[in-house]
Design a protein around this motif. Structure first.
Motif, short mmCIF file in Angstrom:
data_model
loop_
_atom_site.label_atom_id
_atom_site.label_comp_id
_atom_site.label_asym_id
_atom_site.label_seq_id
_atom_site.Cartn_x
_atom_site.Cartn_y
_atom_site.Cartn_z
N MET A 181 -30.82 -1.66 13.84
CA MET A 181 -31.28 -1.47 12.46
C MET A 181 -32.05 -0.16 12.31
O MET A 181 -31.88 0.56 11.32
N GLY B 134 -28.14 -5.49 3.56
CA GLY B 134 -27.37 -5.73 4.77
C GLY B 134 -25.95 -6.18 4.49
O GLY B 134 -25.63 -6.64 3.40
N SER B 135 -25.10 -6.04 5.52
CA SER B 135 -23.68 -6.38 5.36
C SER B 135 -23.48 -7.88 5.23
O SER B 135 -22.58 -8.34 4.54
N THR B 136 -24.34 -8.67 5.87
CA THR B 136 -24.23 -10.13 5.77
C THR B 136 -24.59 -10.58 4.35
O THR B 136 -23.89 -11.41 3.76
N LYS C 91 -27.01 -11.23 17.96
CA LYS C 91 -28.23 -11.39 17.16
C LYS C 91 -29.10 -12.56 17.63
O LYS C 91 -30.12 -12.86 16.98
N SER D 118 -32.62 -9.63 0.54
CA SER D 118 -32.65 -8.42 1.36
C SER D 118 -31.30 -7.72 1.22
O SER D 118 -30.40 -8.21 0.54
N LEU E 109 -35.72 1.08 2.36
CA LEU E 109 -35.68 0.96 3.82
C LEU E 109 -34.69 1.92 4.48
O LEU E 109 -34.52 1.91 5.69
N ARG F 23 -29.50 2.56 12.28
CA ARG F 23 -28.74 2.54 11.03
C ARG F 23 -29.54 3.15 9.88
O ARG F 23 -28.98 3.76 8.98
N ARG F 24 -30.86 2.99 9.93
CA ARG F 24 -31.71 3.51 8.86
C ARG F 24 -32.21 4.92 9.11
O ARG F 24 -33.04 5.43 8.35
N GLY G 299 -31.20 -11.23 5.53
CA GLY G 299 -30.47 -11.06 6.77
C GLY G 299 -31.43 -10.83 7.93
O GLY G 299 -32.63 -10.64 7.73
N ILE G 300 -30.89 -10.87 9.14
CA ILE G 300 -31.67 -10.55 10.34
C ILE G 300 -30.84 -9.57 11.14
O ILE G 300 -29.62 -9.76 11.29
N GLY G 301 -31.48 -8.51 11.65
CA GLY G 301 -30.73 -7.53 12.43
C GLY G 301 -31.32 -7.33 13.81
O GLY G 301 -32.44 -7.75 14.09
N GLU H 219 -35.19 -7.69 13.62
CA GLU H 219 -35.72 -7.03 12.42
C GLU H 219 -35.34 -7.85 11.19
O GLU H 219 -34.24 -8.36 11.09
N ALA H 220 -36.28 -7.95 10.28
CA ALA H 220 -35.99 -8.50 8.95
C ALA H 220 -36.96 -7.87 7.98
O ALA H 220 -38.13 -7.61 8.32
C1 BG6 Z 1 -31.15 -5.28 6.09
C2 BG6 Z 1 -32.22 -6.25 5.80
O1 BG6 Z 1 -30.73 -4.68 4.93
O2 BG6 Z 1 -30.08 -5.96 6.74
C3 BG6 Z 1 -32.67 -6.86 7.05
O3 BG6 Z 1 -33.32 -5.64 5.16
C4 BG6 Z 1 -31.58 -7.35 7.94
O4 BG6 Z 1 -33.56 -7.90 6.72
C5 BG6 Z 1 -30.38 -6.46 7.99
O5 BG6 Z 1 -32.07 -7.47 9.23
C6 BG6 Z 1 -29.16 -7.14 8.59
O6 BG6 Z 1 -28.02 -6.36 8.38
P1 BG6 Z 1 -26.55 -6.86 8.70
O7 BG6 Z 1 -25.67 -5.74 8.23
O8 BG6 Z 1 -26.48 -7.06 10.19
O9 BG6 Z 1 -26.36 -8.12 7.93
#
Ligand code: BG6
Length: 254
Positions: A161, A65-67, A224, A63, A91, A164-165, A154-156, A183-184
């Motif tokens: 989320m 995301g920053s993580t 989270k 996926s 997304l 952010r989108r 990741g999970i947001g 959200e994932a």
């Molecule tokens: C998104 C993923 O890009 O990042 C999601 O599609 C996820 O699955 C999200 O929930 C988490 O983002 P971050 O920045 O909190 O790691």
């Protein structure tokens, strides 16, 4: 003192394995929300889990995301026979956090190859069907994604989320009204584990992960906690890599 802390975290890992119905939980000491060194460690731990599960000729779906960007950064091993694909496309993330970008970076680190999903954001399900029908290459990529050996995602937090989108305010209100907390993969989930809103896109959905070999989630920070619980509750998750702050907040909720 540090040994005691680690011992406590191992006990908590076991508790979360049982209560969240997972195969493995890894808890990094500290709070990744507050401390960038912990964020780096979270990425490193997840990269280690990927290394353990990765074999020859595998397809890895990732996926955005920053993580996940931290996971990509932390990869320091190679596996040139790997194909990396985005788990889901379009997304509405900024380019640095898009699954395509993360897939390309991880493929580069592994010395492997990537196959990307070039599809526009925010198009309807019917339009996506039409694009897929007319594009054989896209269908091959979509097929590779569906049969990935490993998914790392990741999970947001749901509302964060959606904001952010750039999801419209009415839709955010609807997502909230349906009780989404997590959200994932563009899917918004309510507790105890129900998908209540789906962004139309191509790629994996939480409810079709049965075909995937190993599903690895990476998420930290106490904010989270509910999001992690809701996503884990949707069913198919194997490994959770998280931090002490999130794990302790989850413990208070279960
Ligand atoms: C998104 C993923 O890009 O990042 C999601 O599609 C996820 O699955 C999200 O929930 C988490 O983002 P971050 O920045 O909190 O790691």
């Amino acid at each position: 003192e540090y040994i005691r802390l680690l011992h406590g975290l191992v006990t908590l890992e076991t508790e979360l394995v049982e209560k969240l119905n997972l195969k493995q939980v890894i808890i990094i000491p500290g709070d990744s929300e507050a401390d960038s060194a912990v964020r780096r460690e979270l990425g490193r731990a997840a990269a280690g889990v990927l290394n353990q599960h990765l074999g020859d000729n595998m397809t890895v779906a990732v996926s955005g995301g920053s993580t996940m960007a931290k996971v990509a950064e932390a990869i320091s091993f190679s596996m040139p026979s790997t194909t990396v694909v985005p788990a889901r496309g379009g997304l509405g993330e900024i380019v640095e956090y898009q699954a395509n970008t993360i897939a390309a970076v991880i493929a580069g680190k592994l010395g492997g190859r990537y196959r990307l999903l070039h599809i526009p954001d925010g198009v309807s399900e019917e339009t996506l069907e039409a694009i897929l029908a007319g594009d054989a290459h896209l269908r091959t990529v979509a097929d590779a994604i569906r049969h990935a050996n490993i998914l790392v995602h990741g999970i947001g937090e749901a509302v964060e989320m959606a904001e952010r989108r750039g999801v419209p305010a009415e839709t955010i209100a609807e997502i909230e009204r349906r009780g989404a907390v997590g959200e994932a993969l563009g899917q918004y989930c309510a507790l105890p584990g129900k998908v209540v809103y789906v962004t139309s896109s191509i790629g994996l959905r939480l409810d079709d992960l049965a075909e995937i070999g190993t599903v690895i989630a990476v998420a930290g920070g106490s904010a989270k906690a509910k999001a992690i619980l809701a996503v884990a509750g949707t069913g198919r998750q194997d490994v959770l890599v998280t931090d002490e702050a999130a794990a302790k907040a989850i413990q208070l909720l279960i």
